[in-house]
Design a protein around this motif. Structure first.
Motif, PDB file in Angstrom:
ATOM      1  N   ILE A  91      -4.428  19.472 -29.079  1.00  0.00           N
ATOM      2  CA  ILE A  91      -4.284  18.770 -30.642  1.00  0.00           C
ATOM      3  C   ILE A  91      -5.050  19.903 -31.479  1.00  0.00           C
ATOM      4  CG2 ILE A  91      -5.514  17.833 -32.747  1.00  0.00           C
ATOM      5  CD1 ILE A  91      -6.144  15.744 -30.697  1.00  0.00           C
ATOM      6  N   VAL A  92      -5.792  21.111 -31.189  1.00  0.00           N
ATOM      7  CA  VAL A  92      -5.941  22.265 -31.920  1.00  0.00           C
ATOM      8  C   VAL A  92      -4.628  23.304 -32.197  1.00  0.00           C
ATOM      9  CG1 VAL A  92      -6.890  24.432 -32.082  1.00  0.00           C
ATOM     10  CG2 VAL A  92      -8.294  22.025 -31.020  1.00  0.00           C
ATOM     11  N   SER A  93      -3.959  23.917 -30.894  1.00  0.00           N
ATOM     12  CA  SER A  93      -2.481  24.619 -31.426  1.00  0.00           C
ATOM     13  C   SER A  93      -1.159  23.753 -31.751  1.00  0.00           C
ATOM     14  CB  SER A  93      -2.278  25.530 -29.961  1.00  0.00           C
ATOM     15  OG  SER A  93      -2.256  24.163 -29.478  1.00  0.00           O
ATOM     16  N   GLY A  94      -1.307  22.623 -31.121  1.00  0.00           N
ATOM     17  CA  GLY A  94       0.104  21.900 -31.402  1.00  0.00           C
ATOM     18  C   GLY A  94       0.781  21.848 -30.595  1.00  0.00           C
ATOM     19  N   HIS A  95       0.144  22.476 -29.082  1.00  0.00           N
ATOM     20  CA  HIS A  95       1.450  22.634 -28.374  1.00  0.00           C
ATOM     21  C   HIS A  95       1.716  21.218 -28.359  1.00  0.00           C
ATOM     22  CE1 HIS A  95       0.761  27.102 -27.760  1.00  0.00           C
ATOM     23  NE2 HIS A  95       0.935  26.634 -29.107  1.00  0.00           N
ATOM     24  N   PHE A  96       2.779  21.312 -27.600  1.00  0.00           N
ATOM     25  CA  PHE A  96       2.833  19.824 -26.314  1.00  0.00           C
ATOM     26  C   PHE A  96       4.139  19.859 -26.380  1.00  0.00           C
ATOM     27  CE2 PHE A  96       5.074  19.080 -30.425  1.00  0.00           C
ATOM     28  CZ  PHE A  96       6.830  18.947 -30.388  1.00  0.00           C
ATOM     29  N   ALA A  97       4.061  18.462 -24.755  1.00  0.00           N
ATOM     30  CA  ALA A  97       4.776  18.824 -23.866  1.00  0.00           C
ATOM     31  C   ALA A  97       5.680  16.846 -23.771  1.00  0.00           C
ATOM     32  CB  ALA A  97       5.121  20.200 -22.579  1.00  0.00           C
ATOM     33  N   VAL A  98       7.001  16.708 -23.406  1.00  0.00           N
ATOM     34  CA  VAL A  98       7.376  15.400 -23.268  1.00  0.00           C
ATOM     35  C   VAL A  98       8.431  14.886 -22.276  1.00  0.00           C
ATOM     36  CG1 VAL A  98       8.631  15.118 -25.008  1.00  0.00           C
ATOM     37  CG2 VAL A  98       7.606  13.280 -24.612  1.00  0.00           C
ATOM     38  N   VAL A  99       8.142  14.224 -21.172  1.00  0.00           N
ATOM     39  CA  VAL A  99       9.202  13.752 -19.934  1.00  0.00           C
ATOM     40  C   VAL A  99       9.656  12.495 -21.181  1.00  0.00           C
ATOM     41  CG1 VAL A  99       8.530  15.467 -18.583  1.00  0.00           C
ATOM     42  CG2 VAL A  99       7.580  13.229 -18.509  1.00  0.00           C
ATOM     43  N   GLY A 110       9.210  20.135 -25.003  1.00  0.00           N
ATOM     44  CA  GLY A 110       8.154  20.319 -25.912  1.00  0.00           C
ATOM     45  C   GLY A 110       7.840  21.719 -26.994  1.00  0.00           C
ATOM     46  N   TYR A 111       6.504  21.730 -27.885  1.00  0.00           N
ATOM     47  CA  TYR A 111       6.320  23.332 -28.319  1.00  0.00           C
ATOM     48  C   TYR A 111       5.405  24.076 -27.401  1.00  0.00           C
ATOM     49  CZ  TYR A 111       6.084  24.812 -33.381  1.00  0.00           C
ATOM     50  OH  TYR A 111       5.456  25.826 -33.729  1.00  0.00           O
ATOM     51  N   ASP A 112       5.730  24.840 -27.846  1.00  0.00           N
ATOM     52  CA  ASP A 112       4.661  26.665 -26.989  1.00  0.00           C
ATOM     53  C   ASP A 112       4.732  27.217 -28.057  1.00  0.00           C
ATOM     54  OD1 ASP A 112       6.550  27.929 -26.292  1.00  0.00           O
ATOM     55  OD2 ASP A 112       6.990  27.727 -25.132  1.00  0.00           O
ATOM     56  N   ALA A 113       4.292  28.340 -27.440  1.00  0.00           N
ATOM     57  CA  ALA A 113       3.675  29.133 -28.505  1.00  0.00           C
ATOM     58  C   ALA A 113       5.086  30.309 -28.916  1.00  0.00           C
ATOM     59  CB  ALA A 113       2.666  30.312 -27.719  1.00  0.00           C
ATOM     60  N   GLN A 114       5.888  30.279 -27.966  1.00  0.00           N
ATOM     61  CA  GLN A 114       7.246  30.619 -28.233  1.00  0.00           C
ATOM     62  C   GLN A 114       8.104  29.603 -29.729  1.00  0.00           C
ATOM     63  OE1 GLN A 114       9.584  32.304 -24.408  1.00  0.00           O
ATOM     64  NE2 GLN A 114       7.543  31.093 -23.759  1.00  0.00           N
ATOM     65  N   GLY A 115       7.628  28.239 -29.627  1.00  0.00           N
ATOM     66  CA  GLY A 115       8.239  27.475 -30.904  1.00  0.00           C
ATOM     67  C   GLY A 115       8.824  26.449 -30.043  1.00  0.00           C
ATOM     68  N   PRO A 116       9.962  25.440 -30.265  1.00  0.00           N
ATOM     69  CA  PRO A 116      10.509  24.056 -29.553  1.00  0.00           C
ATOM     70  C   PRO A 116      11.132  24.820 -28.291  1.00  0.00           C
ATOM     71  CG  PRO A 116      11.453  24.728 -31.438  1.00  0.00           C
ATOM     72  CD  PRO A 116      10.166  25.508 -31.795  1.00  0.00           C
ATOM     73  N   TRP A 117      11.528  24.463 -27.543  1.00  0.00           N
ATOM     74  CA  TRP A 117      12.112  24.103 -26.117  1.00  0.00           C
ATOM     75  C   TRP A 117      12.431  22.863 -26.274  1.00  0.00           C
ATOM     76  CZ3 TRP A 117      10.132  21.662 -22.430  1.00  0.00           C
ATOM     77  CH2 TRP A 117       9.036  21.446 -21.876  1.00  0.00           C
TER      78      TRP A 117
END
Length: 625
Positions: A91-99, A110-117
Motif C-alpha cells: 500500500i505504501v509503494s503502490g507495487h502490486f501483482a495479480v494472477v 503487476g507494477y514494480d519499481a520499473q513500472g507495469p508488466w
C-alpha cells in the motif's frame, strides 16, 4: 482476456489481459458514479481535500494509517465467462501483482519499481507496451497507495469537478490526475461521505465502477462486490471478493516481476525453419499437430489462446486442473510437435467447443485452437497461395526484401498494427481466427464517426458460443496498412462490443478475408508484421450473395438470419427454416463450408433450396454491397 473503494482498475480479468489498467485495488473506496448527471447549483465549490478527508473518516479514519499490505481473492464474471484472481499489493509503494484466469484466458500482471508488466499463460513477461494501459496501471498504483489521502506517496493534480446527482443521491465529484497517469473521478456521496463509484476513460470507452456490499475488514470499510460497465455496450464485469486481508506477510519476491522463462521449443537438428501444410476452409486456417503423440486438427488463431476440447485433452493425457463439469480448466501438454518443431510443457485451456464447432463450422474433427502462444515464441509465416505455414527460429530469421514491414503495437497480447480505414486511424488486431475481412468495434465506430455513415445491410456475420454475431455490413473504400491500400474491404461494425474482438481497446480486427491477399509473416519476437502481396491481392472482396446465415442443425442447415430485402427474403425464406437440399443435393452429403461457398456464387445464378417442410424456394444471387 478483459480494473475499491480505494480501488484500482482491472488488470486481472479478461479485458485486463489486454488493457491492464490496474488491478484489484478494492482496497478502500467505498461505494457510486452515474451514467448521466445533472449539474446542481449552490455555494462555492468545496475543497476537494476536505471532501476526501471526510471519505477517509467515514470509511475507517485512522485505521487506514497503519495498513501496509493487502491480499485479495476474487471471483470474476464477464458476460458468459467466469474466472478467479488473486492479488497482492504494497500500500505504501503502490507495487502490486495479480494472477488470474477467465474462461480460456489466464496470466499475470503487476507494477514494480520499473513500472507495469504483464505475463502470459506460458510465463513470458515484459513491460506493458500499450500507452493507455500503462497510464491506467499508474492510476491503479496511485489508488493502491491511497495517495489521495496520503499525498506524500504519489503526486497528482486533485480538483473539485462538480456536485452532481444520480439515482436519487447527490455526489461530490473529485477529479484526480496522477503524475504519469490519466484523469479519473471519484464520486463521493454527500450524505454518507463514502466513495461509491469511480469513472475512468480507457483507450476508447469510459468505464464506471460501482462499489457494493461494504464490509468492515480490520477497522476499515471495503466493498465486497464491484460492477464495471462501459459507455460503449460491452459486457459488464462483476467482481465478488472471496477473501481480503491487510498486513499479512507477502510471499518473498511476490511483487517482483517474474524472470523470463527458458526457451521451451527446439527445431530439428540443423534446421532453422520448417514447413507445415494447412487447410483453408470457410475462411479459417487449420493445421495438424502431434499433441503428446496424438494427431490433432487445430484451428490457427493468432488472436486467441491455446485450447483443447476436453475429450482430446483426456485422450492425449494432458494434465488438467480439477474443475466442475462445463468449467474451463488449465491444462498442460507435455509435447506439442508442429512440423518437427517441438514445444515443451505448453499451457492450454480445456473448453468444450464441440457442439459449437459442429453447429457453426459444420466440423466434428477439430480438437482445439492453436493460439497466440505459439506466435509469440517463433516467427510464423502463412502463404495463403501455397497453403503452407512456415515456422522460423526467431534468432536466425531475416525478413524477405520487398515485403512491407509494420511495427506491432502491444505485441505481448494479440498482434496489433496501426492502420486507417477510409482515412480514420486506429489500432487493429491481426486475427487469423476471423473469417471476415475487417470487423470494427462499435466503440471505435461511434468515436470516429464511422457509425454515422450510411451502411449497406444489417446481418449476422458469424457465430460464437453464446449465439449469432450481428453487425452492420458495408464496403469501405480502403484499409491502409503502412503504404499498402487494400481496396474495397467488406467491413462489419458490430452491434455491440463483445468478446468477438477479444480486445476492448482495439478499433477492430483484420481477418483472413484481407490476410489471404498476402504472404503474412507474424514476427512477434521482433515486434513486426511483414506483408508481401500475392496473386489474390487485387481480387474483389466477395460477401454472401444470398442474404442469409446458415448453420448446421440436426435435420439440415438451419437458417439463422435473413437479410431484409435480400435474395433469400425475396424468395420467401425466413429465420428458422431448415434447408435439406441445395440444387437437389442433400445437405447431408455436402459440407457446411461448401454450402456457404455456393451462396457466394456468381451474381445472377439461381439456386433451388428444398426445405424440411417440403417447400422449394428459388433464389437469385446478387451483390448486396
Amino acid at each position: 482476456m478483459r480494473q475499491g473503494a480505494a480501488g484500482g482498475s482491472r488488470a486481472w480479468w479478461p479485458s485486463a489481459v489486454r488493457r491492464r489498467g490496474g488491478v484489484f485495488a478494492l482496497l478502500a473506496l467505498l461505494a457510486a458514479a452515474p451514467h448521466a448527471a445533472a449539474q446542481l447549483g449552490g455555494p462555492p465549490l468545496p475543497d476537494p481535500h476536505v471532501v476526501l478527508a471526510q471519505a477517509k473518516a467515514a470509511s475507517g479514519g485512522a485505521a487506514w494509517d497503519a495498513l501496509r499490505t493487502q491480499h485479495s481473492k476474487v471471483t470474476l464474471m464477464v458476460g458468459p465467462l467466469t474466472g478467479h484472481a488473486e492479488r497482492w499489493s504494497d500500500i505504501v509503494s503502490g507495487h502490486f501483482a495479480v494472477v488470474f484466469t477467465l474462461g480460456p484466458a489466464r496470466g499475470a500482471a503487476g507494477y514494480d519499481a520499473q513500472g507495469p508488466w504483464v505475463q502470459d499463460a506460458a510465463g513470458e513477461t515484459q513491460d506493458e507496451p500499450d500507452t493507455a494501459a500503462r497510464e491506467l496501471a499508474v492510476n491503479a498504483s496511485y489508488r493502491d497507495r491511497l495517495a489521495f489521502w496520503y499525498p506524500e506517496r504519489a503526486r497528482a493534480r486533485i480538483t473539485y469537478k462538480e456536485r452532481a446527482e444520480a439515482d436519487g443521491a447527490v455526489f461530490d465529484v473529485i477529479r484526480i490526475t496522477p503524475e504519469g497517469g490519466r484523469p479519473f473521478e471519484l464520486w463521493i456521496n454527500t450524505e454518507t461521505h463514502l466513495v461509491e463509484r469511480l469513472v475512468e476513460r480507457e483507450a476508447i470507452a469510459v468505464r464506471t465502477e460501482r462499489y457494493m456490499d461494504l464490509r468492515e475488514v480490520q477497522g476499515v470499510l471495503v466493498p465486497f462486490r464491484m460492477r464495471a460497465s462501459r459507455d460503449r455496450g460491452q459486457h459488464d464485469e462483476l467482481v465478488t471478493v472471496d477473501s481480503m486481508t491487510f498486513d499479512a506477510p507477502l510471499p518473498p519476491g511476490r511483487l517482483t516481476r517474474p524472470p523470463p522463462p527458458a526457451p521451451d521449443f527446439t527445431f530439428p537438428p540443423g534446421r532453422d525453419s520448417v514447413e507445415v501444410p494447412f487447410d483453408f476452409v470457410d475462411g479459417h486456417v487449420f493445421v495438424h499437430a502431434l499433441v503428446d503423440g496424438r494427431r490433432v486438427r487445430l484451428l490457427v488463431d493468432s488472436g486467441g489462446s491455446n485450447v483443447l476440447l476436453p475429450d482430446v485433452a483426456a485422450a492425449v493425457g494432458a494434465r488438467t486442473a480439477a474443475g466442475a463439469a462445463g468449467d474451463t480448466t488449465p491444462a498442460r501438454v507435455t509435447r506439442l510437435n508442429l512440423g518437427g518443431v517441438v514445444f515443451e510443457r505448453q499451457a492450454f485451456t480445456t473448453l468444450d467447443l464441440a457442439a459449437f464447432l459442429q453447429r457453426a463450422e459444420g466440423a466434428d474433427d477439430i480438437g482445439g485452437v492453436l493460439g497466440a502462444e505459439i506466435f509469440r515464441r517463433v516467427v510464423v509465416s502463412l502463404d495463403y497461395t501455397r497453403l503452407r505455414a512456415t515456422l522460423h527460429d526467431p534468432d536466425r530469421y531475416r525478413p524477405k526484401s520487398g515485403a512491407a514491414t509494420l511495427p506491432l503495437v502491444a505485441p505481448f497480447k494479440t498482434p496489433r498494427v496501426e492502420g486507417r480505414i477510409d482515412g480514420t486511424p486506429g489500432v487493429f488486431r491481426v486475427d487469423t481466427g476471423s473469417r471476415g475481412s475487417l470487423t470494427l468495434s462499435p466503440s471505435f465506430a461511434a468515436a470516429s464517426g464511422i457509425a454515422d455513415r450510411p451502411h449497406g445491410i444489417t446481418a449476422v456475420i458469424g457465430a460464437r458460443v453464446t449465439g449469432p454475431v450481428h453487425a452492420s455490413v458495408w464496403r469501405a473504400a480502403a484499409l491502409t496498412l503502412g503504404d499498402i491500400d487494400v481496396a474495397g474491404p467488406i467491413t462489419a461494425v458490430l452491434t455491440r462490443d463483445s468478446a468477438v474482438l477479444g480486445d476492448g481497446d482495439a478499433a477492430g480486427s483484420i481477418g483472413n478475408g484481407i490476410l489471404r491477399r498476402f504472404n503474412v509473416v507474424f514476427d512477434l519476437p521482433h515486434r513486426s508484421l511483414h506483408l508481401e502481396r500475392n496473386a489474390a491481392f487485387a481480387a474483389p472482396d466477395v460477401y454472401d450473395r444470398a442474404g442469409l446465415w446458415i448453420e448446421r442443425s440436426e435435420h439440415g442447415l438451419a437458417i439463422v438470419d435473413v437479410v431484409q430485402d435480400g435474395p433469400a427474403a425475396v424468395a420467401g425464406l425466413a429465420a428458422g427454416d431448415v434447408i435439406v437440399a441445395i440444387d437437389g443435393v442433400r445437405v447431408a452429403a455436402t459440407s457446411l463450408a461448401a454450402a456457404r461457398d455456393k451462396l457466394r456464387g456468381a451474381p445472377g445464378r439461381t439456386i433451388r433450396l428444398t426445405l424440411e417442410s417440403g417447400a422449394s424456394k428459388i433464389l437469385t444471387l446478387r451483390d448486396l454491397l
